[in-house]
Design a protein around this motif. Sequence first.
Motif, PDB file in Angstrom:
ATOM      1  N   ALA A 257      16.858 -40.311 -15.051  1.00 20.76           N
ATOM      2  CA  ALA A 257      16.134 -39.579 -14.007  1.00 20.76           C
ATOM      3  C   ALA A 257      15.734 -38.187 -14.461  1.00 20.76           C
ATOM      4  O   ALA A 257      14.741 -37.632 -13.983  1.00 20.76           O
ATOM      5  CB  ALA A 257      16.984 -39.497 -12.750  1.00 20.76           C
ATOM      6  N   GLY A 258      16.518 -37.609 -15.381  1.00 16.99           N
ATOM      7  CA  GLY A 258      16.216 -36.260 -15.853  1.00 16.99           C
ATOM      8  C   GLY A 258      16.406 -35.237 -14.748  1.00 16.99           C
ATOM      9  O   GLY A 258      17.348 -35.315 -13.960  1.00 16.99           O
ATOM     10  N   SER A 259      15.487 -34.298 -14.675  1.00 18.53           N
ATOM     11  CA  SER A 259      15.561 -33.258 -13.649  1.00 18.53           C
ATOM     12  C   SER A 259      14.511 -33.432 -12.567  1.00 18.53           C
ATOM     13  O   SER A 259      14.317 -32.539 -11.741  1.00 18.53           O
ATOM     14  CB  SER A 259      15.400 -31.869 -14.296  1.00 18.53           C
ATOM     15  N   ASN A 260      13.840 -34.579 -12.568  1.00 14.02           N
ATOM     16  CA  ASN A 260      12.817 -34.855 -11.560  1.00 14.02           C
ATOM     17  C   ASN A 260      13.485 -35.178 -10.219  1.00 14.02           C
ATOM     18  O   ASN A 260      14.304 -36.102 -10.132  1.00 14.02           O
ATOM     19  CB  ASN A 260      11.942 -36.030 -12.013  1.00 14.02           C
ATOM     20  N   LEU A 261      13.140 -34.421  -9.192  1.00 13.20           N
ATOM     21  CA  LEU A 261      13.799 -34.584  -7.895  1.00 13.20           C
ATOM     22  C   LEU A 261      13.589 -35.983  -7.325  1.00 13.20           C
ATOM     23  O   LEU A 261      14.531 -36.595  -6.809  1.00 13.20           O
ATOM     24  CB  LEU A 261      13.270 -33.531  -6.907  1.00 13.20           C
TER      25      LEU A 261
END
Length: 245
Positions: free
Chosen positions: A159-163
């Motif tokens: 997901a990474g840092s993508n909300l």
Amino acid sequence: MARTRIRPPDPLPILNEPAAPLPTLLLTGPRVFAAALAPTTPRAWRYGAVVVLSSVLSGLAYTLVVRHATVHAATVAETPVPGLPALLVDVLGGMFLGLLTAVLMWGLGFLGAGRAARSAEVYGASFALLPPLWLLVILWTLLTPAAAWLPDAAALQAAGSNLGNLQIAGLRTAAGTQAGFLLLVVTLLGTVAQCALAFPALRVLTGKPLRAALGSLLPLLPALLVQFVGVAPLAIAALSRPPGA
């Protein structure tokens, strides 16, 4: 010659109207419920309090199930954490969908079974099935350890840092918990059970099996659709594949 006065007849005694049956009677004896309801004066919102209670509890149950996902996603993405107003909006959204479901059941039940079916009262009473189930979902949610709501390391890395991706990962994890699964089951199968309980009551009130069948089947799909809208984020996340899978 004296005029003879005609004495007016004595007024008929006022009979007390029988008490309306409790909505829980529909759950144990739909035909008995209908027979007890028949001699009472029709009142569309006789069981409105049951509908409102069920709708509020459904919104609260959904809010509690998804709150870990939204809070954790906002924390990881370093965005503002949803506060009390956002939670209230979710609860009110669930309440609105519950009330909309009741109105659909009333209107389409009336369309299918006619005025004699008293669909507003029958379907209103059918909501007595749901509050204990929503309370079970809420209790199960509160007893579930906090760690069970958090996505695993692989899902977080994907997901990474993508909300948005973080929220979907959190919702996917929430749907995989027992409380999340129970929420989906109660939301969808509870609606089916309401229509099933309504059929024998409508049959007694109308005296026509075909009209009763129409009164219980016409509301089913629209009501299911409205209820699915309420849990769609959770259901869609559960069915979606993780990024890179």
